[in-house]
Write an enzyme that holds these catalytic residues in place. Structure first.
Site, PDB file in Angstrom:
ATOM      1  N   SER A  74      41.693  78.602  17.660  1.00 14.59           N
ATOM      2  CA  SER A  74      42.348  79.645  16.872  1.00 14.59           C
ATOM      3  C   SER A  74      41.319  80.300  15.967  1.00 14.59           C
ATOM      4  O   SER A  74      40.384  79.633  15.499  1.00 14.59           O
ATOM      5  CB  SER A  74      43.471  79.040  16.013  1.00 14.59           C
ATOM      6  OG  SER A  74      43.953  79.988  15.088  1.00 14.59           O
TER       7      SER A  74
ATOM      8  N   TYR B 201      45.746  72.896   9.695  1.00 14.17           N
ATOM      9  CA  TYR B 201      45.737  73.405  11.078  1.00 14.17           C
ATOM     10  C   TYR B 201      44.400  74.069  11.383  1.00 14.17           C
ATOM     11  O   TYR B 201      43.793  73.830  12.437  1.00 14.17           O
ATOM     12  CB  TYR B 201      46.879  74.399  11.261  1.00 14.17           C
ATOM     13  CG  TYR B 201      46.826  75.195  12.540  1.00 14.17           C
ATOM     14  CD1 TYR B 201      47.254  74.639  13.746  1.00 14.17           C
ATOM     15  CD2 TYR B 201      46.366  76.507  12.546  1.00 14.17           C
ATOM     16  CE1 TYR B 201      47.212  75.379  14.925  1.00 14.17           C
ATOM     17  CE2 TYR B 201      46.327  77.255  13.705  1.00 14.17           C
ATOM     18  CZ  TYR B 201      46.751  76.690  14.897  1.00 14.17           C
ATOM     19  OH  TYR B 201      46.700  77.426  16.061  1.00 14.17           O
TER      20      TYR B 201
END
Length: 247
Positions: free
Chosen positions: A142, A156
């Protein structure tokens, strides 16, 4: 092409990867961890393109379940590729000091340990060191790994940075054993993740900060992943390909 295992393949980016892979000649193992219905729907979509498909339930953070996933994949034929797409945010956006240790541990278990376990199983089957045919591994990261996701999911973001580093190290370990390891790093993508995290307006709120002024589509990420798996990327090793609209 051979058998491709896609973790987290029942929804969003994972489902798009499975569908596009089928059109490129891959037989696909659709991994999922929850509701079997969406996974079976994706498997049927794969079969509609003339490819073999298997939906298999496994929690990627569980060593025995991961072993079972790869054993099941062998029922379709020899493994040739792996896409580590399964990942979670913890579904509790907020500052780091607001997160519970249980949430953080679960995110790290799925996003980091899960990638490690699946990569380990794939290497043991693909590497010429073990008599394997070689192949390709694509880990889905990501752009949060670069921007930190402050105020939402710092844990995250950190897990995805770990995926990038794991991928680089593994890529250099196994490049001369016939395995190419690379990363595709999506930015803001239109999936159900945002609503599931209690932020249904997140896409509209953040899209303005994307130079293209929109969120990406799962199919756009899938195209990048399939390129990384393909012979066209034969000299691409240890790369992190950002697909984030410039953000």
């Amino acid at each position: 092409m051979g058998v491709l295992v896609v973790t987290g393949g029942s929804r969003g980016i994972g489902a798009a990867i499975c569908g596009l892979a089928a059109t490129r000649g891959w037989d696909v193992v659709v991994n999922y961890s929850g509701d079997p219905a969406p996974a079976e729907e994706v498997a049927e979509r794969v079969r509609s393109h003339g490819a073999q498909a298997l939906a298999h339930r496994a929690d990627v953070s569980d060593e025995q379940q991961v072993s079972g996933l790869f054993s099941a994949a062998a029922e379709l034929g020899p493994l040739v590729g792996l896409v580590n797409n399964a990942g979670i945010t913890g579904n509790t956006p907020g500052r780091l000091d607001e997160q519970s240790v249980e949430t953080v541990r679960r995110v790290l278990d799925v996003n980091v340990t899960g990638v490690f376990l699946c990569c380990r199983e794939a290497v043991r089957r693909l590497s010429t060191r073990y008599g394997g045919p070689g192949g390709a591994i694509v880990n889905v990261s990501s752009t949060a790994s670069r921007n930190g996701s402050s105020g939402e999911w710092v844990h995250y973001a950190a897990s995805k940075a770990a995926v990038n580093t794991l991928s680089l190290g593994l890529a250099r370990e196994v490049a001369d054993e016939g395995i190419r390891v690379n990363v595709v790093s999506p930015g803001l993508v239109e999936t159900g993740l945002h609503a599931a995290a209690g932020m249904p307006d997140r896409l509209d709120r953040i899209s303005a900060a994307v130079p293209l002024k929109r969120a990406g589509q799962p199919e756009e990420i899938a195209a990048a992943v399939l390129w990384m798996l393909s012979p066209e990327a034969s000299f691409t090793v240890g790369a992190v390909l950002e697909v984030g609209g410039g953000r």
